[in-house]
Design a protein around this motif. Structure first.
Motif, PDB file in Angstrom:
ATOM      1  N   GLN A   1      33.671  50.095  21.653  1.00  0.00           N
ATOM      2  CA  GLN A   1      34.935  49.442  21.028  1.00  0.00           C
ATOM      3  C   GLN A   1      34.121  47.918  20.662  1.00  0.00           C
TER       4      GLN A   1
ATOM      5  N   LYS B   1      33.280  57.633  14.510  1.00  0.00           N
ATOM      6  CA  LYS B   1      33.663  56.749  15.688  1.00  0.00           C
ATOM      7  C   LYS B   1      34.983  57.345  16.140  1.00  0.00           C
TER       8      LYS B   1
ATOM      9  N   GLU C   1      37.969  57.034  18.312  1.00  0.00           N
ATOM     10  CA  GLU C   1      38.998  56.047  18.657  1.00  0.00           C
ATOM     11  C   GLU C   1      40.291  56.678  19.568  1.00  0.00           C
TER      12      GLU C   1
ATOM     13  N   ASP D   1      40.429  50.996  17.719  1.00  0.00           N
ATOM     14  CA  ASP D   1      39.532  50.178  18.483  1.00  0.00           C
ATOM     15  C   ASP D   1      40.410  48.638  18.466  1.00  0.00           C
TER      16      ASP D   1
END
Length: 401
Positions: free
Chosen positions: A24, A44, A46, A57
């Motif tokens: 992050q 990614k 999250e 993030d």
């Protein structure tokens, strides 16, 4: 140049590389962004909204926002896919484990020991994926007496020696205004990943058809320290503790910022032949031909005199005039750019360093272009930054339950 829907013109250098990003904020995600710029598929992970947070993030909420999302997000997360998983739950960890089993690279920048606590240390993950490369970015590294301390770039820059040198003599140190410690760590991390990929390729065998992965351990403070040039050798050899010097570069002369009638310029006249051209250009032939100033050691001893001569010449001229004269003399010189200067500069435009992307609601945002420039397999922006969880269903549908 608007690149929102423009595909790469040729295969990208990292096409086919699968990356899972657990990090992050800045360091880990900047490394992921760099890999994604050159064709890696970066997924990614999250966190969902919880405990009054918006989820995702935290960088999504940093600095200036448009409709609740940072415009910085369009830089840091371009070309990535967003999948929402709660790693605090057994189900979330099991799902991300399946994603990691199919990945080439895992990026994480949690506090050391966090993944081990979740049963996701490298020894565990590499059993089912021996070719996995794990980039671990932390404040102080995975070992050593400080490993468990929380580490941010502000502290890393101080410990790495950079902050002490930033500022004017006798005044408190200043920061550069951006998180250099994070960015330097990210770039060292990318170098480490590429080295590990090369080593993996070289280790391919019948028993390891994909090759063998490894851990890339990057500490923020070490990434800063690695860029500190002569700091340690001078202390080791002479006991010299380098001190802040404002805009000058101690021991290298002349190299400084100088006042003009309508602003300032920076001038690097520290090469021997460059110094001569600079002195002739400003009408100081006496200094250009002074044998004591022919080499850098002599110029360092008389740097105050040299700086005064340059400043006397620049201070009565406009920035544009100084640039014209010194560029014509092949002396390194430049104005001190603001964001507005960058956005209007033709060289930035010619080098495709000012690219435009569109947010989901149609806002056009300029973002930095791709660095470095590759002639045969260039990077590209092929996707805008994702909304939170935008790719969860599509990505998870591809893995085995």
């Amino acid at each position: 140049m608007n690149v929102a829907a423009i595909p790469p013109v040729s295969p990208q250098a990292l096409a086919g590389l699968k990356v899972i990003e657990l990090g992050q904020l800045i360091a880990g995600p900047f490394a992921g962004k760099t890999l994604a710029d050159f064709g890696a598929e970066v997924i990614k992970i999250e966190p969902p909204a919880a405990d009054g947070t918006t989820g995702g993030d935290p960088l999504r909420q940093w600095r200036m926002l448009h409709n609740g999302t940072s415009v910085w997000w369009q830089v840091q997360s371009r070309n990535k896919h967003s999948v929402v998983l709660d790693l605090r739950t057994d189900e979330g960890r099991a799902t991300v484990r399946r994603l990691i089993d199919e990945a080439d690279v895992l990026i994480e920048n949690f506090k050391p020991g966090t993944l081990e606590k979740w049963g996701m240390g490298y020894e565990v993950l590499s059993r089912s994926n021996p070719g996995l490369i794990m980039l671990r970015v932390s404040g102080y590294g995975q070992t050593g007496p400080y490993r468990d301390r929380p580490g941010f770039a502000v502290v890393a820059e101080a410990m790495g020696g950079m902050r002490y040198l930033n500022g004017e003599p006798g005044r408190p140190p200043v920061r550069a205004g951006v998180s250099l410690g994070d960015t330097l760590a990210a770039l060292h991390g990318v170098i480490g990943v590429l080295l590990a990929l090369q080593a993996r390729h070289a280790s391919v065998s019948r028993d390891a058809p994909k090759g063998l992965g490894q851990v890339v351990d990057v500490a923020l403070y070490e990434s800063v320290f690695n860029c500190m040039e002569s700091l340690l050798p001078e202390y080791s050899a002479f006991g010299a503790v380098r001190q802040p010097a404002g805009s000058a570069l101690p021991g290298i002369a002349p190299s400084n910022a100088y006042p003009c009638a309508d602003g300032m310029v920076v001038i690097g006249g520290n090469g021997d032949s460059i110094f001569k051209r600079l002195m002739i250009a400003i009408g100081r032939d006496d200094l250009a031909t002074d044998p004591q100033l022919a080499g850098n050691p002599g110029r360092v001893l008389r740097v105050a005199e040299i700086d005064a001569a340059i400043g006397a010449w620049t201070s009565v001229r406009q920035v544009a005039q100084v640039l014209d004269v010194l560029n014509a003399a092949s002396v390194p010189v430049g104005r001190i750019y603001t964001a507005a200067d960058i956005a209007a500069d033709p060289h930035y435009q010619a080098r495709e360093m000012l690219l435009s992307v569109s947010t989901p609601d149609g806002l056009t945002v300029q973002v930095p272009g791709i660095v470095p420039k590759l002639s045969r397999t260039p990077g590209a922006i092929t996707r805008r930054a994702p909304e939170l969880g935008e790719d969860t269903d599509a990505v998870l549908s591809r893995i085995q339950p």
